[in-house]
Design a protein around this motif. Structure first.
Motif, short mmCIF file in Angstrom:
data_model
loop_
_atom_site.label_atom_id
_atom_site.label_comp_id
_atom_site.label_asym_id
_atom_site.label_seq_id
_atom_site.Cartn_x
_atom_site.Cartn_y
_atom_site.Cartn_z
N MET A 1 13.64 6.92 14.08
CA MET A 1 12.43 7.41 13.46
C MET A 1 11.30 6.47 13.85
SD MET A 1 11.68 7.74 9.35
CE MET A 1 12.06 6.10 8.81
N SER A 2 10.19 7.01 14.27
CA SER A 2 9.02 6.18 14.53
C SER A 2 8.09 6.24 13.32
CB SER A 2 8.29 6.64 15.79
OG SER A 2 7.78 7.93 15.61
N VAL A 3 7.36 5.14 13.10
CA VAL A 3 6.49 5.01 11.93
C VAL A 3 5.14 4.47 12.40
CG1 VAL A 3 6.16 3.83 9.73
CG2 VAL A 3 8.44 4.54 10.41
N LEU A 4 4.07 5.09 11.93
CA LEU A 4 2.71 4.62 12.20
C LEU A 4 2.06 4.34 10.84
CD1 LEU A 4 0.29 4.11 14.10
CD2 LEU A 4 -0.28 6.52 13.79
N VAL A 5 1.61 3.11 10.63
CA VAL A 5 0.99 2.71 9.36
C VAL A 5 -0.49 2.48 9.60
CG1 VAL A 5 0.96 0.96 7.56
CG2 VAL A 5 3.13 1.63 8.60
N THR A 6 -1.32 3.10 8.75
CA THR A 6 -2.77 2.95 8.83
C THR A 6 -3.29 2.47 7.49
OG1 THR A 6 -2.88 4.77 10.40
CG2 THR A 6 -4.94 4.13 9.36
N PHE A 7 -3.98 1.32 7.49
CA PHE A 7 -4.63 0.84 6.28
C PHE A 7 -5.96 1.57 6.16
CE2 PHE A 7 -1.49 -2.40 6.52
CZ PHE A 7 -1.36 -2.90 5.24
N MET A 8 -6.08 2.45 5.14
CA MET A 8 -7.29 3.24 4.94
C MET A 8 -8.30 2.51 4.07
SD MET A 8 -5.50 6.96 4.38
CE MET A 8 -5.09 6.53 2.70
N LEU A 9 -7.81 1.62 3.19
CA LEU A 9 -8.65 0.84 2.28
C LEU A 9 -8.19 -0.61 2.36
CD1 LEU A 9 -8.58 3.25 -0.81
CD2 LEU A 9 -10.46 2.94 0.79
N PRO A 10 -8.99 -1.55 1.85
CA PRO A 10 -8.61 -2.96 1.90
C PRO A 10 -7.34 -3.25 1.08
CG PRO A 10 -10.92 -2.72 1.28
CD PRO A 10 -10.32 -1.36 1.27
N VAL A 11 -6.67 -4.34 1.45
CA VAL A 11 -5.48 -4.79 0.72
C VAL A 11 -5.86 -4.98 -0.74
CG1 VAL A 11 -3.88 -6.72 0.46
CG2 VAL A 11 -4.42 -5.86 2.73
N GLY A 12 -5.01 -4.54 -1.65
CA GLY A 12 -5.26 -4.64 -3.08
C GLY A 12 -5.80 -3.36 -3.69
N ALA A 13 -6.35 -2.48 -2.87
CA ALA A 13 -6.84 -1.20 -3.37
C ALA A 13 -5.66 -0.25 -3.55
CB ALA A 13 -7.85 -0.60 -2.40
N PRO A 14 -5.67 0.58 -4.60
CA PRO A 14 -4.57 1.54 -4.77
C PRO A 14 -4.58 2.58 -3.67
CG PRO A 14 -6.28 1.90 -6.41
CD PRO A 14 -6.66 0.68 -5.64
N LYS A 15 -3.38 3.04 -3.31
CA LYS A 15 -3.21 4.07 -2.27
C LYS A 15 -3.99 3.70 -1.00
CE LYS A 15 -0.80 6.72 -5.00
NZ LYS A 15 0.62 6.63 -4.98
N ASN A 16 -3.83 2.47 -0.54
CA ASN A 16 -4.60 2.00 0.61
C ASN A 16 -3.92 2.23 1.96
OD1 ASN A 16 -2.58 0.04 0.21
ND2 ASN A 16 -3.89 -1.63 0.88
N VAL A 17 -2.70 2.77 1.96
CA VAL A 17 -1.94 2.92 3.20
C VAL A 17 -1.51 4.37 3.39
CG1 VAL A 17 0.20 2.29 4.37
CG2 VAL A 17 -1.08 0.56 3.16
N GLN A 18 -1.63 4.83 4.63
CA GLN A 18 -1.08 6.12 5.02
C GLN A 18 0.03 5.82 6.03
OE1 GLN A 18 -3.44 8.62 7.64
NE2 GLN A 18 -2.80 10.41 6.48
N ILE A 19 1.21 6.38 5.79
CA ILE A 19 2.36 6.16 6.66
C ILE A 19 2.73 7.52 7.26
CG2 ILE A 19 4.74 5.36 6.82
CD1 ILE A 19 4.19 3.85 4.11
#
Length: 94
Positions: free
Chosen positions: A1-19
């Motif tokens: 399985m390949s995975v691409l992680v995108t930080f949409m908001l700064p670290v510490g913000a809720p729901k800041n990552v899209q996988i």
């Protein structure tokens, strides 16, 4: 399985990552990420033949230092599957 992680908001913000993954049926997860780990979840409702729909909840956790991952899949909030393994980082494109 390949995975691409995108930080949409700064670290510490809720729901800041899209996988995004290449594995069905949860191709997209929303979650939190920081310097230590990335964790996201996805819920889908699957047709079960002529029976009632089945709820599938998936949680994906990746340790950013060791590359270890854990994927937990539960069906109808009951027992399920646990997959573990190790990620191999891809080369940076630019």
């Amino acid at each position: 399985m390949s995975v691409l992680v995108t930080f949409m908001l700064p670290v510490g913000a809720p729901k800041n990552v899209q996988i995004k993954t290449s594995k069905a049926p949860c191709y997209e997860f929303l979650g939190e990420g920081d310097e230590m780990k990335i964790e996201g979840s996805c819920v889908r409702f699957l047709k079960n033949g002529t029976g009632p729909q089945m709820k599938m909840a998936t949680t994906l956790t990746i340790d950013r230092h060791s590359g270890a991952f854990e994927q937990i899949v539960q069906f109808n909030d009951k027992g399920g599957l646990v997959h573990t393994g190790h990620c191999i980082p891809a080369k940076k494109m630019f």
